[in-house]
Structures are given as C-alpha cells and as structure tokens.
Design a protein around this motif. Sequence first.
Motif, PDB file in Angstrom:
ATOM      1  N   ARG A 164       0.826  -1.215   0.000  1.00 17.79           N
ATOM      2  CA  ARG A 164       0.000   0.000   0.000  1.00 17.79           C
ATOM      3  C   ARG A 164       0.856   1.260   0.000  1.00 17.79           C
ATOM      4  O   ARG A 164       0.533   2.241  -0.683  1.00 17.79           O
ATOM      5  CB  ARG A 164      -0.936  -0.004   1.208  1.00 17.79           C
ATOM      6  N   GLU A 165       1.946   1.241   0.739  1.00 21.48           N
ATOM      7  CA  GLU A 165       2.780   2.435   0.864  1.00 21.48           C
ATOM      8  C   GLU A 165       3.644   2.702  -0.366  1.00 21.48           C
ATOM      9  O   GLU A 165       4.198   3.794  -0.496  1.00 21.48           O
ATOM     10  CB  GLU A 165       3.679   2.308   2.098  1.00 21.48           C
ATOM     11  N   ARG A 166       3.754   1.710  -1.250  1.00 19.96           N
ATOM     12  CA  ARG A 166       4.681   1.844  -2.381  1.00 19.96           C
ATOM     13  C   ARG A 166       3.992   2.132  -3.711  1.00 19.96           C
ATOM     14  O   ARG A 166       4.567   1.913  -4.770  1.00 19.96           O
ATOM     15  CB  ARG A 166       5.541   0.578  -2.477  1.00 19.96           C
ATOM     16  N   GLY A 167       2.785   2.664  -3.655  1.00 19.93           N
ATOM     17  CA  GLY A 167       2.091   3.029  -4.879  1.00 19.93           C
ATOM     18  C   GLY A 167       2.847   4.043  -5.708  1.00 19.93           C
ATOM     19  O   GLY A 167       2.791   4.022  -6.951  1.00 19.93           O
ATOM     20  N   PHE A 168       3.579   4.938  -5.064  1.00 19.53           N
ATOM     21  CA  PHE A 168       4.360   5.947  -5.790  1.00 19.53           C
ATOM     22  C   PHE A 168       5.372   5.290  -6.721  1.00 19.53           C
ATOM     23  O   PHE A 168       5.540   5.708  -7.876  1.00 19.53           O
ATOM     24  CB  PHE A 168       5.080   6.845  -4.783  1.00 19.53           C
ATOM     25  N   TYR A 169       6.039   4.248  -6.234  1.00  9.92           N
ATOM     26  CA  TYR A 169       7.046   3.573  -7.060  1.00  9.92           C
ATOM     27  C   TYR A 169       6.394   2.848  -8.236  1.00  9.92           C
ATOM     28  O   TYR A 169       6.938   2.825  -9.345  1.00  9.92           O
ATOM     29  CB  TYR A 169       7.858   2.595  -6.207  1.00  9.92           C
ATOM     30  N   ARG A 170       5.217   2.269  -8.005  1.00  9.76           N
ATOM     31  CA  ARG A 170       4.514   1.618  -9.110  1.00  9.76           C
ATOM     32  C   ARG A 170       4.090   2.639 -10.160  1.00  9.76           C
ATOM     33  O   ARG A 170       4.115   2.349 -11.365  1.00  9.76           O
ATOM     34  CB  ARG A 170       3.307   0.831  -8.577  1.00  9.76           C
TER      35      ARG A 170
END
Length: 384
Positions: free
Chosen positions: A312-318
């Motif tokens: 959930r916290e890594r949406g920015f990287y996706r």
Amino acid sequence: MPAIISCDVAIVGGGLAGGLIALALRQKRPEVAIRLVEAGPIGGNHIWSFFGSDVAEADRWLAAPLVSYRWPHYDVAFPGHRRTIDTPYYSIDSERFARVVGEHLLPDQLVVARAIGVGAGAVVLANGDRVEARGVIDARGPGDLTTLDLGWQKFVGQELHLAAPHGLTHPVVMDATVEQIDGYRFVYCLPFAEDRVFVEDTYYSDTPDLDRDAIGERIMDYADARGWQMAEVAREEAGALPVAIAGDFETYWRTGGTKVAKAGLRAGLFHPTTGYSLPDAIRLATMIAAAPDLTSAALHDLSHRIAGQAWRERGFYRMLDAMLFRAAAPDQRYRILERFYRLNPALIGRFYAGTSTMSDKARILMGKPPVPIGRALAAIRSAG
C-alpha cells in the motif's frame, strides 16, 4: 517408513529470505527448535547487493556477518551525465551466505529435501517424510506473478578473472552509455579484486525472456571495450526480477497459499522498481526473531500485515514504473534514470530503501518529465 520430524518453526526454502529468518532465529532465539527445508545449496548461486541506507541501523547485526565486499561509494554513467555518489555499497555472495547460515544451524536443523506440500502445521517432503511444526513459513520463491502487472529487470552476470588489473576502485552501479537494447539497458560492475570483476548486463524490459548467449557476448564486448584482458569466466548467474506496475496484493497473496506465513517474493516483499528483496527480507527476519508468538497463525498475520502495508505504501514507485514502461519509448527509458541520478544522494538512498518522503516524491516529479506529457499522464492513471 516415512519419518515425522517435529520442531517449533519450519522454514521452507533456503534462499535469501528463508536463510535470513533461520539465521535471525538462531542468533536471537537459540531455544527455538527450527528446521530449514531446502533441497539445494543454501542461497543458491547469487550475488546480492545493497546500499548502506537500505538497512536500518537496528537491523545491521543480521546483515554485517554476511557481507563479502564493501566500498565507500559507487559510480553511475549516462550519455549526458556521470557521477560518483558517496553512499556505501555492499555485496553478499551466496558462498559466504551459505557458510554463515550453515555455521549457525545445528546438525539436524537443515533438512535437505524438496517440499511438495506446505500447510499451517506441517510440511510434506518429496521422500514422504513430514515436518510438523507449531509455526510454518513459506519462503520458496514467488507466487503466481501473472496476477500482477509487471515489467522486468533481467540480467546475466559473469565473474571475470583477468590477466591484468581492471583499474576499478569501486562499483559502477549503472553504466548506461552502452547501446540501448530491449528496453533500458545498463552494465553493472563490481570489483572484487584488482584482477576480478563481476560484470552484469541488465535490461528493464517488457518480457523476462533472456538470450544468455547473446548477452554473454555483449559482456565480452564490454570487457574488450574497456581493455580488460580475459583469463576466464569463473561463474555466471542469470535472472529476471519483477518490476511492479499495478496489481491487487490480496489476489497475489492467495496464490502463494492460504493461512501460511510467507517471506520474500512469495509474500510480495520486493521493491517495486528494482525488484530487490534483500532490505525487506532483513526487516522481516528481524521482526520474526523478535515476535512473541511463533505459531503459524501469528506468523501469518505478521507477514501478511508487513507485506500488505509495504504494498500500500509503495504506490508511488509503481506509478513511476508505469511511466518508465508505458510512457517512455524503450530506447529512451534511460533518460528517466539519467534525470533521477542528478538528484540529491540522500533522496536517491531513500528511494532505493523504499522510504521516500513526500518532499522526495515532489522533487522526483518536479519539472518537465523526460517522456511525452500525454503518455506520462496516461501511465500515471493506469498505475495501481
């Protein structure tokens, strides 16, 4: 007659994630009876590398004994930009990993066998034996990656023994001055000794397909271009790491089995952009070693919570991955990384550690993107 082996915790899979959990439990919880189930050599045939900022100070006790090589800084090179970054860089080779983990295991704690069934209370082995445990952790590699929208970081790496010194004093983490083939291509060099260098030819590609012979020839061409006199290729490894663009975490989690704790790629614990799993594997192993409850239900809840929160916290990287793979023409993808590597070294470190701040994210996105704006916006909308 099939045997039944009883223990407190069974760890299935002796790769990076499973080996780290076994090592952490042996160091911090020696009273816990464990079994590490692995048919092949512990760690397999790999070199894992990480930046100094990837591992929290509190967790370095687990990583430090495993480090085979260390350097105070590293280089990157692009067609329009070269730079030395003063961030420590470390590598772990699988031989040292296997030796350190093996030295901490008691003689009966390594079960050399292939697991064919993994449940919350038992592991069924190919020879018919069973390992019965209060807690079971599945670390056998990825679940069904087809449930995710992925690009790939794929590579062939060779350790070259040279007839004369290569002249490198520290790693070249990205040399993107090479011809751009099959997506974003760069060469990665680790100087192990003055006449030994590990050279990896890497591609951010739309497919995981590898032509090992062709890539091996490109490695030889790269060595020739640098004037390195070849003596022999001492070892080779190849792989394809998932780069996450979008997907549903819960669907992926279920493909790896239900009600069983998971670790490593099976848990979805990898950096969405690099595919690297070492920082997450160290973090999970230290948390398991500190957990008050090592039953299967508690371990499942712990690993599911950690992996789900990370996703959930890594949406920015996706979202950035979507821009890299969907907005940039394959032979122009390098421009995104070239721009990124002009930023502050501390920001770069937090990016690779998966701990980018809101300010970091704003700075990465600031200015005109090095891809067509319309395609960039479409890629951002598609990322999940």
